[in-house]
Design a protein around this motif. Structure first.
Motif, mmCIF file in Angstrom:
data_model
loop_
_atom_site.group_PDB
_atom_site.id
_atom_site.type_symbol
_atom_site.label_atom_id
_atom_site.label_comp_id
_atom_site.label_asym_id
_atom_site.label_seq_id
_atom_site.Cartn_x
_atom_site.Cartn_y
_atom_site.Cartn_z
ATOM 1 N N PHE A 236 0.825 -1.209 0.000
ATOM 2 C CA PHE A 236 0.000 0.000 0.000
ATOM 3 C C PHE A 236 0.862 1.264 0.000
ATOM 4 C CE2 PHE A 236 -3.155 -3.032 1.713
ATOM 5 C CZ PHE A 236 -4.221 -2.732 0.866
ATOM 6 N N LEU A 237 2.007 1.200 0.678
ATOM 7 C CA LEU A 237 2.886 2.362 0.761
ATOM 8 C C LEU A 237 3.729 2.564 -0.492
ATOM 9 C CD1 LEU A 237 4.182 2.003 4.432
ATOM 10 C CD2 LEU A 237 2.693 3.808 3.565
ATOM 11 N N ALA A 238 3.893 1.505 -1.280
ATOM 12 C CA ALA A 238 4.814 1.565 -2.420
ATOM 13 C C ALA A 238 4.535 2.719 -3.382
ATOM 14 C CB ALA A 238 4.794 0.232 -3.164
ATOM 15 N N PRO A 239 3.283 2.982 -3.804
ATOM 16 C CA PRO A 239 3.065 4.114 -4.724
ATOM 17 C C PRO A 239 3.493 5.447 -4.123
ATOM 18 C CG PRO A 239 1.156 2.667 -4.692
ATOM 19 C CD PRO A 239 2.039 2.224 -3.578
ATOM 20 N N GLY A 240 3.160 5.672 -2.859
ATOM 21 C CA GLY A 240 3.551 6.920 -2.209
ATOM 22 C C GLY A 240 5.058 7.050 -2.072
ATOM 23 N N VAL B 231 10.715 9.997 -6.508
ATOM 24 C CA VAL B 231 10.837 10.628 -7.822
ATOM 25 C C VAL B 231 10.738 12.145 -7.722
ATOM 26 C CG1 VAL B 231 9.711 10.871 -10.079
ATOM 27 C CG2 VAL B 231 10.028 8.609 -9.070
ATOM 28 N N TYR B 232 9.819 12.651 -6.882
ATOM 29 C CA TYR B 232 9.541 14.082 -6.868
ATOM 30 C C TYR B 232 10.208 14.837 -5.721
ATOM 31 C CZ TYR B 232 6.006 12.997 -10.363
ATOM 32 O OH TYR B 232 5.364 12.563 -11.497
ATOM 33 N N VAL B 233 10.811 14.142 -4.755
ATOM 34 C CA VAL B 233 11.448 14.820 -3.622
ATOM 35 C C VAL B 233 12.924 14.429 -3.496
ATOM 36 C CG1 VAL B 233 11.414 15.225 -1.124
ATOM 37 C CG2 VAL B 233 9.261 15.027 -2.383
ATOM 38 N N ILE B 234 13.190 13.150 -3.264
ATOM 39 C CA ILE B 234 14.561 12.717 -2.970
ATOM 40 C C ILE B 234 15.485 12.893 -4.173
ATOM 41 C CG2 ILE B 234 15.998 10.801 -2.206
ATOM 42 C CD1 ILE B 234 14.121 11.942 -0.067
ATOM 43 N N ILE B 235 15.080 12.391 -5.330
ATOM 44 C CA ILE B 235 15.932 12.494 -6.521
ATOM 45 C C ILE B 235 16.188 13.953 -6.908
ATOM 46 C CG2 ILE B 235 16.065 11.980 -8.995
ATOM 47 C CD1 ILE B 235 14.699 9.317 -8.412
ATOM 48 N N PRO B 236 15.162 14.841 -6.912
ATOM 49 C CA PRO B 236 15.445 16.252 -7.222
ATOM 50 C C PRO B 236 16.417 16.917 -6.251
ATOM 51 C CG PRO B 236 13.118 15.822 -7.517
ATOM 52 C CD PRO B 236 13.708 14.587 -6.906
#
Length: 304
Positions: free
Chosen positions: A26-30, A36-41
């Motif tokens: 259940f947590l995987a999509p979040g 993708v949108y926080v850690i990598i940037p």
């Protein structure tokens, strides 16, 4: 006869482990979106800060030159000073939200109307807040200066005076931020144990002693969230500054987030690497404050 088909072992493994792995599914999509949108940037910004790049042409590796220039930049220190002012004064939203929540938690006549009025700033856009306070501060027909003139005082051009402009914007930001903290504390007050309140009353506790020793310890989760969100809001303040002063007068109301935008995206800059260096410094400051608060909360919990 015993079923020995190849699918049996896998079904048995899932039945044994589904309680352990189901939450992660259940947590995987979040988690994926957060990566993708926080850690990598974040890491991309750190990498970009080592380059000279206008956003279109080829990147040129310059190492730490952006940071060397940054720490010799007077506008950077002005922005950093304003961020400190924002951080200190913005924290006033937390006790203000607490006391409003304590008032609204009572059963008095018209309490639903009061709750609606205090909740209203939270649901309106920051752009609307900025416009409302710009009109409020207007030296010609703004309500603030009409009140001052009523007391025989001279009008104050709040947003045009570098001595007052930053404080005027912070006051505008405190309005919706106080409403947000109020909502957090109202939620927390609903979870306060009434038996502890009653026991404290029997022991003679009331007023400030009741609040400090009985109520506030049970509001630690709400205080933690309010503190983190308020610190982040103070350090990434941008929209109100853009709407109310656009960084003026003479750059006196810039903060790091606004200065980063000026350097990286406005017609004055297009210096993506320099803007990324400002973003990295802002991220580091934010992490220092939040980590320190997390460590304090952890020590408090261990000491209980």
């Amino acid at each position: 006869m015993t079923d020995i088909s190849p699918s049996t072992p896998s079904r048995g493994w899932w039945r044994r482990n589904q309680q352990r792995f189901a939450p992660w599914l259940f947590l995987a999509p979040g988690i994926a979106m957060f990566l993708v949108y926080v850690i990598i940037p974040i890491f991309q910004s750190m990498s970009l800060s080592l380059y000279d790049w206008d956003g279109l042409g080829e990147k040129t590796y310059i190492g730490l030159d952006n940071y060397r220039e940054l720490f010799d930049d007077e506008a950077f220190y002005t922005s950093l000073k304003n961020n400190v002012i924002w951080l200190v004064l913005y924290l006033l939203a937390i006790p203000a939200g607490l006391f409003v929540a304590l008032f609204l938690n009572q059963n008095v006549t018209g309490i639903r109307l009061y709750k609606s009025l205090f909740f209203f700033p939270f649901v309106i856009s920051q752009v609307v807040v900025g416009l409302v306070f710009s009109w409020f501060y207007d030296p010609s027909y703004g309500l603030l200066n009409i009140i001052l003139q009523g007391f025989g005082l001279e009008p104050i051009p709040v947003l045009a005076d570098e001595r007052y402009a930053t404080y005027g914007i912070i006051a505008a930001g405190l309005w919706p931020q106080t409403a947000y903290c109020m909502i957090l504390y109202l939620t927390g007050l609903n979870a306060v144990d009434p038996e502890q309140i009653e026991a404290a009353r029997l022991d003679g506790a009331k007023g400030w002693r009741m609040l400090w020793y009985v109520v506030l310890p049970q509001l630690r989760p709400a205080t933690f969230i309010a503190m983190v969100v308020t610190i982040i809001g103070a350090l990434r303040s941008f929209d109100l500054i853009s709407i109310m002063t656009d960084g003026g007068p003479w750059g006196s109301t810039r903060v790091l987030a606004f200065y980063m935008y000026e350097q990286a995206f406005s017609e004055y800059g297009f210096r993506m690497g320099y803007g990324a260096a400002i973003a990295v410094v802002l991220f580091a400051i934010m992490m220092v404050y939040i980590s320190a608060f997390l460590w304090k909360m952890y020590r408090d919990e261990r000491g209980r």
